[in-house]
Design an enzyme around this catalytic site. Structure first.
Site, PDB file in Angstrom:
ATOM      1  N   LYS A  22       0.783  -1.224  -0.003  1.00 35.56           N
ATOM      2  CA  LYS A  22      -0.243   0.095   0.202  1.00 35.56           C
ATOM      3  C   LYS A  22       1.092   1.316  -0.072  1.00 35.56           C
ATOM      4  O   LYS A  22       0.738   2.071  -0.843  1.00 35.56           O
ATOM      5  CB  LYS A  22      -0.807  -0.226   1.231  1.00 35.56           C
ATOM      6  CG  LYS A  22      -1.455   1.306   1.520  1.00 35.56           C
ATOM      7  CD  LYS A  22      -2.425   1.328   2.626  1.00 35.56           C
ATOM      8  CE  LYS A  22      -1.950   1.634   4.030  1.00 35.56           C
ATOM      9  NZ  LYS A  22      -1.421   3.016   4.292  1.00 35.56           N
ATOM     10  N   ASN A  23       1.914   1.318   0.896  1.00 27.35           N
ATOM     11  CA  ASN A  23       2.589   2.296   0.947  1.00 27.35           C
ATOM     12  C   ASN A  23       3.516   2.846  -0.197  1.00 27.35           C
ATOM     13  O   ASN A  23       4.059   3.776  -0.094  1.00 27.35           O
ATOM     14  CB  ASN A  23       3.267   2.415   2.546  1.00 27.35           C
ATOM     15  CG  ASN A  23       2.515   2.851   3.696  1.00 27.35           C
ATOM     16  OD1 ASN A  23       1.202   3.023   3.340  1.00 27.35           O
ATOM     17  ND2 ASN A  23       2.954   2.599   4.692  1.00 27.35           N
ATOM     18  N   CYS A 116      -5.645   7.915   9.107  1.00 26.13           N
ATOM     19  CA  CYS A 116      -5.855   7.402  10.508  1.00 26.13           C
ATOM     20  C   CYS A 116      -5.614   8.295  11.865  1.00 26.13           C
ATOM     21  O   CYS A 116      -4.699   9.043  11.598  1.00 26.13           O
ATOM     22  CB  CYS A 116      -5.038   6.085  10.611  1.00 26.13           C
ATOM     23  SG  CYS A 116      -5.713   4.658   9.675  1.00 26.13           S
ATOM     24  N   ARG A 121      -0.470  14.221  13.109  1.00 26.21           N
ATOM     25  CA  ARG A 121      -0.245  14.049  11.712  1.00 26.21           C
ATOM     26  C   ARG A 121      -0.057  15.486  11.028  1.00 26.21           C
ATOM     27  O   ARG A 121      -0.848  15.927  10.185  1.00 26.21           O
ATOM     28  CB  ARG A 121      -1.065  13.265  10.902  1.00 26.21           C
ATOM     29  CG  ARG A 121      -1.309  11.928  11.816  1.00 26.21           C
ATOM     30  CD  ARG A 121      -1.654  10.749  10.924  1.00 26.21           C
ATOM     31  NE  ARG A 121      -0.580  10.327  10.200  1.00 26.21           N
ATOM     32  CZ  ARG A 121      -0.617   9.263   9.447  1.00 26.21           C
ATOM     33  NH1 ARG A 121      -1.884   8.758   9.299  1.00 26.21           N
ATOM     34  NH2 ARG A 121       0.396   8.630   8.606  1.00 26.21           N
ATOM     35  N   ASP A 306       4.230   0.687  11.973  1.00 23.47           N
ATOM     36  CA  ASP A 306       3.058   0.144  11.578  1.00 23.47           C
ATOM     37  C   ASP A 306       3.095  -1.443  11.963  1.00 23.47           C
ATOM     38  O   ASP A 306       2.250  -2.195  11.781  1.00 23.47           O
ATOM     39  CB  ASP A 306       3.005   0.072  10.118  1.00 23.47           C
ATOM     40  CG  ASP A 306       2.643   1.532   9.632  1.00 23.47           C
ATOM     41  OD1 ASP A 306       2.482   2.227  10.356  1.00 23.47           O
ATOM     42  OD2 ASP A 306       2.830   1.768   8.397  1.00 23.47           O
ATOM     43  N   ARG A 398      -8.645  -0.631   4.362  1.00 25.11           N
ATOM     44  CA  ARG A 398      -8.007   0.275   3.914  1.00 25.11           C
ATOM     45  C   ARG A 398      -6.574   0.001   3.646  1.00 25.11           C
ATOM     46  O   ARG A 398      -5.802   0.478   2.572  1.00 25.11           O
ATOM     47  CB  ARG A 398      -7.671   1.369   4.743  1.00 25.11           C
ATOM     48  CG  ARG A 398      -8.658   2.244   4.991  1.00 25.11           C
ATOM     49  CD  ARG A 398      -8.641   3.525   5.961  1.00 25.11           C
ATOM     50  NE  ARG A 398      -7.539   4.452   5.307  1.00 25.11           N
ATOM     51  CZ  ARG A 398      -6.870   5.228   5.880  1.00 25.11           C
ATOM     52  NH1 ARG A 398      -7.583   5.765   6.919  1.00 25.11           N
ATOM     53  NH2 ARG A 398      -6.078   5.991   5.095  1.00 25.11           N
TER      54      ARG A 398
END
Ligand code: UD1
Length: 420
Positions: A22-23, A116, A121, A306, A398
């Site tokens: 994903k990243n 999230c 952030r 993560d 997600r």
């Protein structure tokens, strides 16, 4: 939001194919806005966050063929694009629209990104360094308003904090910039390396990927081509934990264990039998419980934040006491209150989690709070005695492709109740 009904305990065992990262996929997709020729992206993970990017791209007029791979043509974009605010806000990665859209349109006005709820952030570093590269950029009424003259202008940036996202924003701005851009204290995450490999395949002039100094010389044009996204190292780590907590054994296929060195080291410490090959790795607990392990999260190659919620879960049922220290995101412990409802002996003090392993968790009605927290709670349900209900599991979609089917194929008893 959907919920999962999970029956436990089960032993998770078997083989699992790891999906694309994903990243890595997210910045690669956004960077494709810099390329006016056709691009084919393979191994794209089928995730909610990727669907959001596709919707944003359709708003922009990007032509997309969404089959086995993703074929993208960004040649003719709408000049009067207007992104729905809820789309932009649904992912943090929408911050990566700024650099490519400034390159294409010289002027933008878009709402702030979301993501999230794992901490504040901020985006101050993105703004600061894009300014350093010549953008006129500010935030007003929750919108980012920015412009550049003709081009970004290369500069020497010494990053104050090792930010993955800001490193990517700078790279995307520097691809066509006048002069050279040097980023010192750049993030070294494998996903950034993958983004740079993609951009180099398409003709970018970049050196130093995987080190903390990245040097980018502006080019006049990028060309189209085909690229295969790297595997998702966090998904691999998550399945290894699934085996570690359930006394199981799992082989992860299509994954590069070189990107998971610290995670594998910590798992070995728990007593797991770890084996690795070029594109696979396996774990076998030989029917033993894991030993508790201390962890401090940090930028790559340190322990990935993560993977923090998954290791906290492991410590909940491990032999002994442990401390987990979170140094990246200040609010990444929300899920711990849910683990406490399942019997975990755990408490939080500042950015540390102190845990004493217990024999087993019991089932409860719990609620997911973010992506990695939700997978940890689902795995907790798999090893808890009885029926666990995990609410708000949509976060999991997600970032984990086809998750319940993958877990079911390993022996989990999970049913999704959709909330339409
Ligand atoms: C990315 C990953 C996320 C991962 C994180 C850290 C994506 C889509 N997300 O997130 O999964 O957990 O890296 O490996 O790739 N910071 C600032 N100002 C900024 C930007 C960041 O202070 O402008 C701070 C953050 O609050 C955090 C630290 O820098 O404390 C690192 O964040 P960063 O590496 O930027 O994370 P993301 O790119 O958001």
């Amino acid at each position: 939001m959907d919920k999962f009904i999970i029956k436990g305990p089960v032993k998770l065992k078997g083989e699992v194919n790891i999906s694309g990262s994903k990243n890595a996929a997210l910045p690669i997709l956004f960077s494709s806005l810099l390329i006016k020729e056709i691009i084919e992206i393979k191994n794209i993970p089928r995730l909610k966050d990727i669907d959001v990017v596709i919707k944003l791209f359709l708003n922009l007029g990007v032509k997309i063929k969404n089959g086995k791979s993703l074929i993208i043509n960004t040649r003719n974009l709408y000049t009067n694009f207007n992104f729905p605010e809820n789309l932009i806000k649904s992912i943090r990665a929408s911050i990566w629209l700024i650099s490519p859209l400034l390159v294409r349109f010289k002027k933008i006005n878009i709402s702030l990104p979301g993501g999230c709820s794992i901490g504040m952030r901020p985006i101050d570093l993105h703004i600061k360094y894009l300014k350093k590269l010549g953008a006129n950029i500010y935030i007003k009424n929750n919108r980012i308003i920015a412009s550049i003259n003709k081009n970004f202008i290369g500069s020497h940036i010494i990053m104050k904090k090792n930010s993955v996202g800001a490193t990517i924003s700078i790279i995307l701005a520097a691809i066509y910039a006048q002069n050279i851009t040097i980023i010192d204290n750049a993030a070294k995450e494998p996903e950034i390396k993958d983004l740079i490999h993609f951009l180099k395949t398409m003709g970018a002039n970049i050196k130093g990927e995987g080190t903390n100094q990245i040097i980018i010389k502006g080019v006049l044009k990028l060309k189209g081509g085909v690229y295969t996204i790297m595997d998702d190292r966090i998904e691999t780590g998550t399945f290894l934990i699934a085996a570690a907590i359930s006394k199981g054994y799992i082989i992860c296929k299509n994954t590069n264990p070189q990107n998971l060195k610290i995670v594998l080291k910590k798992l070995k410490y728990t007593g797991a039998d770890i084996k690795t090959g070029k594109n696979w790795c396996s774990i076998n607990m030989n029917n033993k419980k894991p030993k508790a392990v201390n962890i401090i999260t940090g930028p790559y190659p340190s322990f990935p934040t993560d993977m923090q919620p998954q290791f906290t879960l492991l410590n909940c049922i491990a032999l002994g006491k442990s401390i987990i220290q979170e140094t990246i995101f200040e609010n990444r412990f929300l899920y711990i209150h849910e683990l406490i409802k399942m019997g975990a002996k755990i408490f939080i003090k500042n950015n540390k989690v102190f845990c004493r392993g217990i024999k087993s968790l019991y089932s409860a009605k719990i609620k997911a709070t973010d992506l990695r927290a939700s997978i940890s709670l689902v795995l907790a349900g798999c090893i808890a005695k009885g029926k666990t209900i995990v609410n708000n599991v949509n976060y999991i979609d997600r970032g984990y492709e086809n998750i319940e089917n993958k877990l079911i194929s390993l022996g989990a008893k999970i049913k999704r109740l959709e909330n339409k």
